[in-house]
Design a protein around this motif. Structure first.
Motif, PDB file in Angstrom:
ATOM      1  N   GLY A  27      -8.081  16.824  10.047  1.00  0.00           N
ATOM      2  CA  GLY A  27      -8.364  15.266   9.586  1.00  0.00           C
ATOM      3  C   GLY A  27      -7.142  14.369  10.204  1.00  0.00           C
ATOM      4  O   GLY A  27      -7.562  13.175  10.379  1.00  0.00           O
ATOM      5  N   ALA A  30      -8.896  13.546  13.414  1.00  0.00           N
ATOM      6  CA  ALA A  30     -10.040  12.743  13.076  1.00  0.00           C
ATOM      7  C   ALA A  30      -9.661  11.132  12.937  1.00  0.00           C
ATOM      8  O   ALA A  30     -10.267  10.331  13.334  1.00  0.00           O
ATOM      9  N   TYR A  31      -8.338  11.062  12.403  1.00  0.00           N
ATOM     10  CA  TYR A  31      -7.896   9.800  12.033  1.00  0.00           C
ATOM     11  C   TYR A  31      -7.669   8.872  13.267  1.00  0.00           C
ATOM     12  O   TYR A  31      -7.837   7.813  13.611  1.00  0.00           O
ATOM     13  N   LEU A  66     -14.200  11.660   9.912  1.00  0.00           N
ATOM     14  CA  LEU A  66     -13.633  12.477   8.852  1.00  0.00           C
ATOM     15  C   LEU A  66     -14.808  13.416   8.421  1.00  0.00           C
ATOM     16  O   LEU A  66     -14.517  14.836   8.209  1.00  0.00           O
ATOM     17  N   SER A  69     -15.174  16.306  11.149  1.00  0.00           N
ATOM     18  CA  SER A  69     -13.979  17.407  11.086  1.00  0.00           C
ATOM     19  C   SER A  69     -14.169  18.129   9.994  1.00  0.00           C
ATOM     20  O   SER A  69     -13.793  19.297   9.968  1.00  0.00           O
TER      21      SER A  69
END
Length: 164
Positions: A27, A30-31, A66, A69
């Motif tokens: 994550g 992903a951010y 998010l 992922s």
């Protein structure tokens, strides 16, 4: 209370274990992807009229990144535990599931299907290389020497004769 995110990382060696650590570890990336794509859309593609619209447009990117992922991590975890082995096929099908999640959010997702297929093949090859001893952070690019020699000299070369 803030949580130290350095303790969470995505490690390919412990596949099928530690789902929360893998989810947070993936994550983090992903951010970063959501921030980049949301900033690109809000500044270049579709400039919002007010802060609320910018928040909604950026929130869509965070939801998709998010969710993708989390779908990838969950699919790989489930496949590893169901099949009782860790191999490149888990990454291949995990990437396909993640691409299916992204495809469900887009109106015209033909490009997503092609990108998902290529990403799935790339993920399977990456896992195969990792399983056979490839170390991705073992390269020392800092000390690698590369030299390109260009000859900008316009004088004729006297070592060779012209054939005519």
């Amino acid at each position: 209370m803030l949580i130290n995110l350095k303790q969470y990382n995505y490690n390919h060696r412990t596949e099928g274990k530690e789902p929360f650590q893998k989810l947070i570890g993936l994550g983090k990336y992903a951010y970063i992807g959501a921030c980049l794509t949301a900033a690109y859309e809000c500044s270049v593609v579709r400039q919002p009229h007010n802060f609320r619209m910018a928040f909604v447009q950026g929130g869509k990117h965070f939801l998709v990144w998010l969710g993708a992922s989390a779908t990838f991590t969950t699919a790989v975890l489930c496949l590893t535990n169901i099949r009782k082995k860790d191999d490149p096929w888990n990454y291949f099908f995990g990437t396909l599931a993640s691409g299916g999640f992204v495809y469900s959010f887009l109106q015209r997702g033909q490009l997503v299907s092609f990108v998902t297929l290529y990403a799935a093949i790339g993920a399977a090859v990456w896992k195969y290389k990792l399983m056979h001893g490839y170390k991705p952070l073992d390269h020392s690019f800092k000390f690698r020497i590369s030299a390109h020699y260009f000859n900008f000299d316009k004088t004729p070369d006297v070592r060779y004769e012209k054939p005519y």
